[in-house]
Design a protein around this motif. Structure first.
Motif, PDB file in Angstrom:
ATOM      1  N   SER A 143       0.851  -1.201   0.000  1.00 58.48           N
ATOM      2  CA  SER A 143       0.000   0.000   0.000  1.00 58.48           C
ATOM      3  C   SER A 143       0.880   1.242   0.000  1.00 58.48           C
ATOM      4  N   LEU A 144       1.937   1.168   0.781  1.00 53.17           N
ATOM      5  CA  LEU A 144       2.861   2.291   0.881  1.00 53.17           C
ATOM      6  C   LEU A 144       3.671   2.435  -0.411  1.00 53.17           C
ATOM      7  N   MET A 148       3.624   5.811  -2.652  1.00 49.44           N
ATOM      8  CA  MET A 148       4.846   6.540  -3.016  1.00 49.44           C
ATOM      9  C   MET A 148       4.944   6.669  -4.541  1.00 49.44           C
ATOM     10  N   ALA A 149       4.549   5.620  -5.243  1.00 48.39           N
ATOM     11  CA  ALA A 149       4.622   5.667  -6.711  1.00 48.39           C
ATOM     12  C   ALA A 149       3.707   6.758  -7.265  1.00 48.39           C
ATOM     13  N   LEU A 150       2.499   6.852  -6.712  1.00 52.53           N
ATOM     14  CA  LEU A 150       1.559   7.855  -7.231  1.00 52.53           C
ATOM     15  C   LEU A 150       2.008   9.279  -6.882  1.00 52.53           C
ATOM     16  N   VAL A 151       2.525   9.441  -5.669  1.00 57.55           N
ATOM     17  CA  VAL A 151       3.036  10.763  -5.275  1.00 57.55           C
ATOM     18  C   VAL A 151       4.183  11.162  -6.218  1.00 57.55           C
ATOM     19  N   MET A 152       5.058  10.187  -6.488  1.00 50.28           N
ATOM     20  CA  MET A 152       6.206  10.449  -7.362  1.00 50.28           C
ATOM     21  C   MET A 152       5.747  10.773  -8.790  1.00 50.28           C
ATOM     22  N   ALA A 153       4.798   9.992  -9.292  1.00 48.72           N
ATOM     23  CA  ALA A 153       4.309  10.218 -10.662  1.00 48.72           C
ATOM     24  C   ALA A 153       3.726  11.625 -10.793  1.00 48.72           C
ATOM     25  N   ARG A 154       2.940  12.005  -9.795  1.00 45.64           N
ATOM     26  CA  ARG A 154       2.305  13.322  -9.855  1.00 45.64           C
ATOM     27  C   ARG A 154       3.348  14.433  -9.758  1.00 45.64           C
ATOM     28  N   ASN A 155       4.344  14.190  -8.948  1.00 41.26           N
ATOM     29  CA  ASN A 155       5.404  15.179  -8.766  1.00 41.26           C
ATOM     30  C   ASN A 155       6.273  15.326 -10.021  1.00 41.26           C
ATOM     31  N   ILE A 156       6.676  14.193 -10.571  1.00 41.93           N
ATOM     32  CA  ILE A 156       7.596  14.229 -11.715  1.00 41.93           C
ATOM     33  C   ILE A 156       6.904  14.797 -12.955  1.00 41.93           C
ATOM     34  N   THR A 157       5.605  14.537 -13.075  1.00 44.15           N
ATOM     35  CA  THR A 157       4.899  15.096 -14.233  1.00 44.15           C
ATOM     36  C   THR A 157       4.507  16.552 -13.977  1.00 44.15           C
ATOM     37  N   GLY A 158       4.859  17.099 -12.834  1.00 45.04           N
ATOM     38  CA  GLY A 158       4.613  18.518 -12.569  1.00 45.04           C
ATOM     39  C   GLY A 158       3.148  18.844 -12.303  1.00 45.04           C
ATOM     40  N   HIS A 174      -6.331  -2.623  -6.751  1.00 40.36           N
ATOM     41  CA  HIS A 174      -6.313  -2.822  -5.302  1.00 40.36           C
ATOM     42  C   HIS A 174      -6.846  -1.605  -4.547  1.00 40.36           C
ATOM     43  N   VAL A 175      -7.451  -1.846  -3.393  1.00 39.11           N
ATOM     44  CA  VAL A 175      -8.029  -0.760  -2.581  1.00 39.11           C
ATOM     45  C   VAL A 175      -6.992   0.266  -2.098  1.00 39.11           C
ATOM     46  N   SER A 176      -5.722  -0.122  -2.096  1.00 43.75           N
ATOM     47  CA  SER A 176      -4.700   0.833  -1.632  1.00 43.75           C
ATOM     48  C   SER A 176      -4.689   2.089  -2.502  1.00 43.75           C
ATOM     49  N   LEU A 177      -5.144   1.970  -3.752  1.00 43.90           N
ATOM     50  CA  LEU A 177      -5.168   3.161  -4.618  1.00 43.90           C
ATOM     51  C   LEU A 177      -6.234   4.151  -4.140  1.00 43.90           C
ATOM     52  N   SER A 178      -7.354   3.632  -3.629  1.00 45.83           N
ATOM     53  CA  SER A 178      -8.389   4.533  -3.085  1.00 45.83           C
ATOM     54  C   SER A 178      -7.872   5.248  -1.843  1.00 45.83           C
ATOM     55  N   LYS A 179      -7.068   4.520  -1.051  1.00 47.98           N
ATOM     56  CA  LYS A 179      -6.471   5.184   0.121  1.00 47.98           C
ATOM     57  C   LYS A 179      -5.534   6.290  -0.343  1.00 47.98           C
ATOM     58  N   ALA A 180      -4.742   5.988  -1.377  1.00 46.80           N
ATOM     59  CA  ALA A 180      -3.785   6.986  -1.879  1.00 46.80           C
ATOM     60  C   ALA A 180      -4.529   8.260  -2.302  1.00 46.80           C
ATOM     61  N   VAL A 181      -5.690   8.089  -2.917  1.00 45.78           N
ATOM     62  CA  VAL A 181      -6.496   9.241  -3.342  1.00 45.78           C
ATOM     63  C   VAL A 181      -6.795  10.141  -2.148  1.00 45.78           C
ATOM     64  N   ARG A 182      -7.207   9.523  -1.034  1.00 44.17           N
ATOM     65  CA  ARG A 182      -7.540  10.313   0.159  1.00 44.17           C
ATOM     66  C   ARG A 182      -6.293  10.988   0.732  1.00 44.17           C
ATOM     67  N   ILE A 183      -5.213  10.241   0.801  1.00 47.56           N
ATOM     68  CA  ILE A 183      -3.994  10.795   1.406  1.00 47.56           C
ATOM     69  C   ILE A 183      -3.434  11.931   0.569  1.00 47.56           C
ATOM     70  N   MET A 184      -3.541  11.794  -0.759  1.00 47.90           N
ATOM     71  CA  MET A 184      -2.949  12.785  -1.655  1.00 47.90           C
ATOM     72  C   MET A 184      -3.835  14.013  -1.847  1.00 47.90           C
ATOM     73  N   GLY A 185      -4.965  14.025  -1.168  1.00 44.14           N
ATOM     74  CA  GLY A 185      -5.838  15.187  -1.282  1.00 44.14           C
ATOM     75  C   GLY A 185      -6.546  15.276  -2.618  1.00 44.14           C
ATOM     76  N   LEU A 186      -6.659  14.131  -3.299  1.00 41.72           N
ATOM     77  CA  LEU A 186      -7.395  14.111  -4.568  1.00 41.72           C
ATOM     78  C   LEU A 186      -8.876  13.867  -4.266  1.00 41.72           C
ATOM     79  N   THR A 187      -9.720  14.089  -5.241  1.00 37.71           N
ATOM     80  CA  THR A 187     -11.120  13.699  -5.077  1.00 37.71           C
ATOM     81  C   THR A 187     -11.302  12.355  -5.773  1.00 37.71           C
ATOM     82  N   GLN A 188     -12.353  11.630  -5.402  1.00 41.26           N
ATOM     83  CA  GLN A 188     -12.588  10.337  -6.055  1.00 41.26           C
ATOM     84  C   GLN A 188     -12.733  10.533  -7.566  1.00 41.26           C
ATOM     85  N   ASP A 189     -13.111  11.750  -7.973  1.00 39.99           N
ATOM     86  CA  ASP A 189     -13.276  12.035  -9.392  1.00 39.99           C
ATOM     87  C   ASP A 189     -11.937  12.019 -10.145  1.00 39.99           C
ATOM     88  N   SER A 190     -10.838  12.134  -9.398  1.00 33.75           N
ATOM     89  CA  SER A 190      -9.516  12.100 -10.055  1.00 33.75           C
ATOM     90  C   SER A 190      -9.080  10.677 -10.358  1.00 33.75           C
TER      91      SER A 190
END
Ligand SMILES: *Cc1c(COP(=O)(O)O)cnc(C)c1O
Length: 456
Positions: A143-144, A148-158, A174-190
């Motif tokens: 999950s972690l 980290m991969a999603l945070v990195m992808a979003r960061n590197i793509t600016g 996997h459900v860990s991606l839904s958790k990442a959405v919440r942690i990253m401050g995204l909306t479910q629409d993202s």
């Protein structure tokens, strides 16, 4: 007893404590077969510390209470989840790791293990076909690694401050991606879910059309997550086709290979993961099939500079390293981390290439065998190319399937088989994971007999 080992003399009390605890553990392991995968009931020891510390004898007795209430992954009928028994060397690795108590936060707190982790990640990268610039970092669970991969992808793509930026993954991710959405401050629409085909794989033409629509709305995309080994049926998304899409559209490709990535370690099974080498990042969880004691997950990246440029803040309280080298704590979200790569390294060394391949191939063989002896007239079986299989009675309503799954799960538990009961589509299934090397064909015969007779 001094609760800390002497740095000058052999601590005989520690030696005796380790000896007895190890002996109890070996007894517990060897007794697993005569018990069931989970205990019927258990007692907890006193939880809070007493005024005076207790003796080693009491400690061991209390420890036994907890051991008696534990899940037993070594039981041949323990087939519910992705939690195999631990490799013997990996148990030792975990023990030594605790004894050394090093910290992957900084090179100076773990000189040999910081280097070991880098080299081991590099070895995994090479096996999976990531290029010369590749590297990785260990994390406490997949999950972690995915976060980290999603945070990195979003960061590197600016796109880290673009609230409308989206990422894609299949309906079966996997459900860990839904958790990442919440942690990253995204909306479910993202988080755009792409439908799967009848085999549970991401439908690439849907990816193209949904992406086109997103683009026409003026939104940007920071990642596609392809799953290599979905959680219910072990499907592998079409990695090569998704990689082609990502290359064409210049989008980060993360492969969630928490389950399937490990099959890339053997040339006999790596065909299943064709295209994975084109990923920008990959999650692999050696804890899920190889038997590395929990937790063991790696985030591998095609360009290791992307980890440091995303997570490095400088570590003002640790000695600086050479230019372009980073402390472990600058490569991910976690600060203090144990030397998890020790039990991974020692487990892999114990197995050797042949031992690794045997685990991978036999897991698939067990799944094929079980699939071949389940009555196809009465059951809908869903599986992929890996070691997972789920089944539900044919021609029954979702509510009937729900009753069947509950009753049959309990009935199987009484017979010392533990399966899990995931919801998939509109109904419940019973799921069997064939990652337990103690499960023999004879056990599977018995399981199939019980399942085949569970429908009247
Ligand atoms: C298990 C799993 C994860 C999460 O891993 P943890 O180690 O449980 O955090 C992520 N993706 C997939 C596909 C998984 O099966």
């Amino acid at each position: 007893m001094d609760p800390f080992a002497s740095p000058h003399n052999l601590d005989k009390q520690l030696l005796a404590l380790l000896g007895e605890a190890s002996s109890n553990l070996c007894d517990w392991l060897s007794d697993s077969g005569s018990q069931g995968p989970i205990p019927d009931s258990f007692d907890l020891p006193e939880v809070s510390p007493s005024k005076e510390g207790v003796s080693n004898k009491v400690l061991l007795k209390e420890l036994n209470l907890l051991m008696n209430g534990a899940y037993r992954p070594s039981h041949p009928g323990a087939l519910a989840h992705l939690d195999p028994p631990p490799l013997s060397a990996s148990i030792v690795g975990e023990l030594i790791c605790a004894g050394l108590n090093n910290n992957l936060l900084a090179q100076e707190l773990s000189p040999s293990f910081s280097s070991l982790e880098r080299k081991l990640c590099k070895w995994f990268c090479e096996k999976l076909g990531l290029g010369d610039l590749s590297g990785g970092v260990a994390a406490s669970g997949g999950s972690l690694s995915n976060l980290m991969a999603l945070v990195m992808a979003r960061n590197i793509t600016g796109l880290e401050s673009d609230p409308s930026a989206v990422f894609f993954a299949s309906d079966d991710c996997h459900v860990s991606l839904s958790k990442a959405v919440r942690i990253m401050g995204l909306t479910q629409d993202s988080f755009k879910k792409i439908p799967t085909d009848e085999k549970g794989k991401l439908n690439v033409s849907c990816l193209y059309s949904i992406f086109k629509k997103i683009k026409s709305e003026g939104k940007k995309c920071f990642a596609v997550v392809a799953t290599a080994g979905t959680t219910v049926r072990g499907a592998i998304d079409p990695l090569a086709e998704i990689a082609e899409f990502c290359q064409k559209e210049n989008i980060w490709l993360h492969v969630d290979g928490a389950i399937g990535g490990i099959y890339g370690l053997s040339t006999t099974t790596s065909e299943l993961l064709k295209g994975i080498g084109s990923a920008d990042s990959i999650t692999v969880n050696p804890q899920k099939l190889l038997g590395i004691a929990k937790t063991s997950s790696l985030l591998l990246v095609a360009d290791k500079n992307n980890l440091s440029s995303t997570f490095s803040t400088g570590l003002p309280y640790a000695e600086p390293l050479l230019e372009n080298e980073f402390h472990g704590g600058e490569l991910g979200i976690q600060g203090t981390r144990s030397a998890e790569s020790l039990k991974l390294w020692i487990g892999l060394r114990q197995l050797g290439e042949e031992g690794i391949e045997k685990i991978l191939l036999e897991s698939i063989k067990r799944r094929c065998y079980l699939e071949s002896i389940i009555d196809p007239l009465n059951f809908e079986i869903i599986s992929g190319p890996l070691h997972l299989l789920a089944l539900s009675p044919k021609n029954q309503s979702p509510s009937k399937a729900s009753c069947w799954s509950k009753e049959t799960r309990n009935f199987l538990l009484k017979n010392k088989f533990m399966l899990s009961r995931p919801m998939y589509g509109d109904r419940y299934y019973l799921k069997a994971v064939m990652g337990n090397p103690n499960t023999k064909f004879e056990d599977l015969k018995q399981l199939a007999y019980l399942l085949n007779n569970s429908i009247i």
